[in-house]
Scaffold this motif. Structure first.
Motif, short mmCIF file in Angstrom:
data_model
loop_
_atom_site.label_atom_id
_atom_site.label_comp_id
_atom_site.label_asym_id
_atom_site.label_seq_id
_atom_site.Cartn_x
_atom_site.Cartn_y
_atom_site.Cartn_z
N ASN A 112 0.46 -1.13 0.20
CA ASN A 112 0.26 0.12 -0.05
C ASN A 112 0.99 1.07 0.50
O ASN A 112 0.42 2.11 -0.21
CB ASN A 112 -1.09 0.24 1.42
N GLU A 113 2.52 1.18 -0.12
CA GLU A 113 3.47 2.08 0.09
C GLU A 113 3.40 2.27 -1.49
O GLU A 113 4.01 4.25 -1.49
CB GLU A 113 3.96 2.05 0.29
N LEU A 166 2.41 2.73 -6.39
CA LEU A 166 1.76 2.15 -7.41
C LEU A 166 2.63 2.29 -8.46
O LEU A 166 3.59 2.85 -8.82
CB LEU A 166 0.95 3.42 -7.56
N HIS A 187 3.47 6.63 -8.99
CA HIS A 187 2.88 7.44 -7.85
C HIS A 187 4.01 8.50 -8.44
O HIS A 187 3.48 9.69 -6.68
CB HIS A 187 3.26 6.66 -6.09
N GLY A 237 -0.53 8.81 -10.40
CA GLY A 237 -0.98 8.50 -8.97
C GLY A 237 -2.20 8.80 -8.84
O GLY A 237 -2.43 9.74 -7.87
N LYS A 284 -4.75 7.26 -7.83
CA LYS A 284 -5.62 6.43 -7.25
C LYS A 284 -5.44 7.06 -5.77
O LYS A 284 -6.73 7.25 -4.90
CB LYS A 284 -4.60 4.76 -7.30
N TRP A 285 -4.22 7.69 -5.21
CA TRP A 285 -4.22 8.17 -4.45
C TRP A 285 -5.30 9.61 -4.24
O TRP A 285 -5.39 10.08 -3.59
CB TRP A 285 -2.84 8.53 -3.64
N THR A 301 -8.87 9.47 -3.89
CA THR A 301 -9.21 8.42 -2.27
C THR A 301 -9.40 9.97 -1.43
O THR A 301 -10.48 9.62 -1.17
CB THR A 301 -8.45 8.15 -1.88
N LEU A 302 -8.54 10.81 -2.32
CA LEU A 302 -8.57 12.20 -0.96
C LEU A 302 -9.67 13.11 -1.95
O LEU A 302 -10.13 13.94 -0.78
CB LEU A 302 -7.37 12.90 -0.81
N SER A 304 -3.42 16.27 1.48
CA SER A 304 -2.31 15.48 1.34
C SER A 304 -2.36 15.04 2.81
O SER A 304 -2.33 14.53 3.08
CB SER A 304 -0.95 15.63 1.01
N ASN A 344 1.16 9.07 1.33
CA ASN A 344 1.17 8.39 -0.80
C ASN A 344 0.26 9.28 -0.46
O ASN A 344 -0.69 9.54 -0.66
CB ASN A 344 0.20 7.21 1.05
N TYR A 345 1.06 10.25 -1.40
CA TYR A 345 0.86 11.34 -2.08
C TYR A 345 1.85 11.77 -2.85
O TYR A 345 2.93 11.34 -2.83
CB TYR A 345 0.79 12.35 -1.33
#
Length: 305
Positions: free
Chosen positions: A50-51, A53, A185, A197, A199-200, A203-204, A225, A230-231
């Protein structure tokens, strides 16, 4: 010492010597730094799932030949972005291998070159890359002369392709046997891309299927962020970002023009920093919250940022 390049060679010719001597990163004018780039500080500290992409160089299921498997041995014992001599890192770009297949490589690089013998699947995994590039200074000192030397040939071979400078970089890296570990990412740019990147960011930005109040205010978009690792680090605003929420009958008029927002770097006045030039009009604070599709939310994020 690590050199970070965030731009393209023809923007850099005056800065190359300084950069190599001073070990300073430089930004291309169409990249915004959103957050410092985090990386592992040791070659054996691997990413957790999870860290990171990673859509290409982290996978080896397509590697079939003995040569390809030998190359993969550099990377298969773990996923890591630790940069050291001989182990550069870069952002994944959706270049694939068509560019090298469509090019007369021997004319650009020369006969009996590594570039003329390399397998397309190898190009897709290790050289489908672009800025930001992360490379040890010793590798960069060797690569820059080749990069510049191959530039004119690539632009002649593909005169209508604005990515010719990136192809020249990849050819130089191939010739020096510098396969890149690439990650998705580091950057966002194309709202339709599957190798960036987003996907991150998605989510936000909240639920992509509904307009949600949790979406950030426009003026706070670049801060969403919260300092999280993870950004993404960079917004590469090389695209045309447009949102048009006007009704069909009003699109040809100026009515409801506050529902039309767009940004392209070519429209920014070259003297934008002069006192006489007005500032860009800020979008409404609820621009992101108004959007109800993934692509619209991504575009609004870029416009607000």
């Amino acid at each position: 010492s690590i050199i970070v390049i965030l731009g393209k060679l023809y923007h850099w010719k005056v800065l190359l010597l300084y950069m190599l001597n001073a070990n300073q990163p430089r930004k291309d004018p169409d990249m915004l730094l959103l957050q410092p780039t985090y990386s592992k500080d040791h070659p054996t500290r691997w990413f957790k799932h999870n860290e990171v992409l990673c859509s290409t160089s982290c996978k080896n299921r397509h590697m079939k030949t003995k040569l390809q498997k030998e190359e993969m041995k550099r990377f298969t014992d773990g996923v890591n972005d630790y940069v050291r001599e001989g182990f550069p890192v870069a952002q994944t770009y959706d270049l694939r291998s068509k560019w090298i297949e469509n090019m007369d490589v021997e004319t650009v690089v020369g006969k009996n070159s590594r570039s003329s013998r390399i397998a397309p699947v190898h190009v897709r995994h290790f050289y489908s890359i672009g800025p930001p590039y992360f490379m040890h200074i010793n590798d960069m000192r060797r690569l820059i002369p080749l990069w510049e030397n191959f530039m004119s040939g690539c632009r002649k071979a593909l005169p209508k392709d604005i990515l010719a400078d990136m192809y020249a970089f990849s050819l130089a890296a191939i010739e020096l046997d510098l396969p890149h570990r690439s990650f998705d990412h580091y950057m966002i740019s194309n709202v339709k891309s599957n190798v960036e990147g987003w996907k991150w960011i998605d989510t936000l930005l909240g639920n992509s299927n509904d307009v949600v109040s949790e979406s950030p205010l426009c003026s706070k978009a670049y801060r969403i962020s919260g300092g999280a690792k993870n950004y993404v680090s960079l917004l590469h605003y090389a695209q045309y970002y447009k949102l048009d929420s006007r009704s069909r009958e009003h699109r040809a008029s100026t009515k409801d023009k506050d529902l039309l927002w767009f940004f392209h770097k070519a429209y920014v006045p070259p003297n934008i920093f002069s006192c006489e030039v007005p500032l860009l009009t800020p979008p409404p604070e609820d621009l992101i919250q108004r959007q109800n599709t993934t692509l619209a939310k991504r575009s609004s994020f870029c416009i607000c940022t």
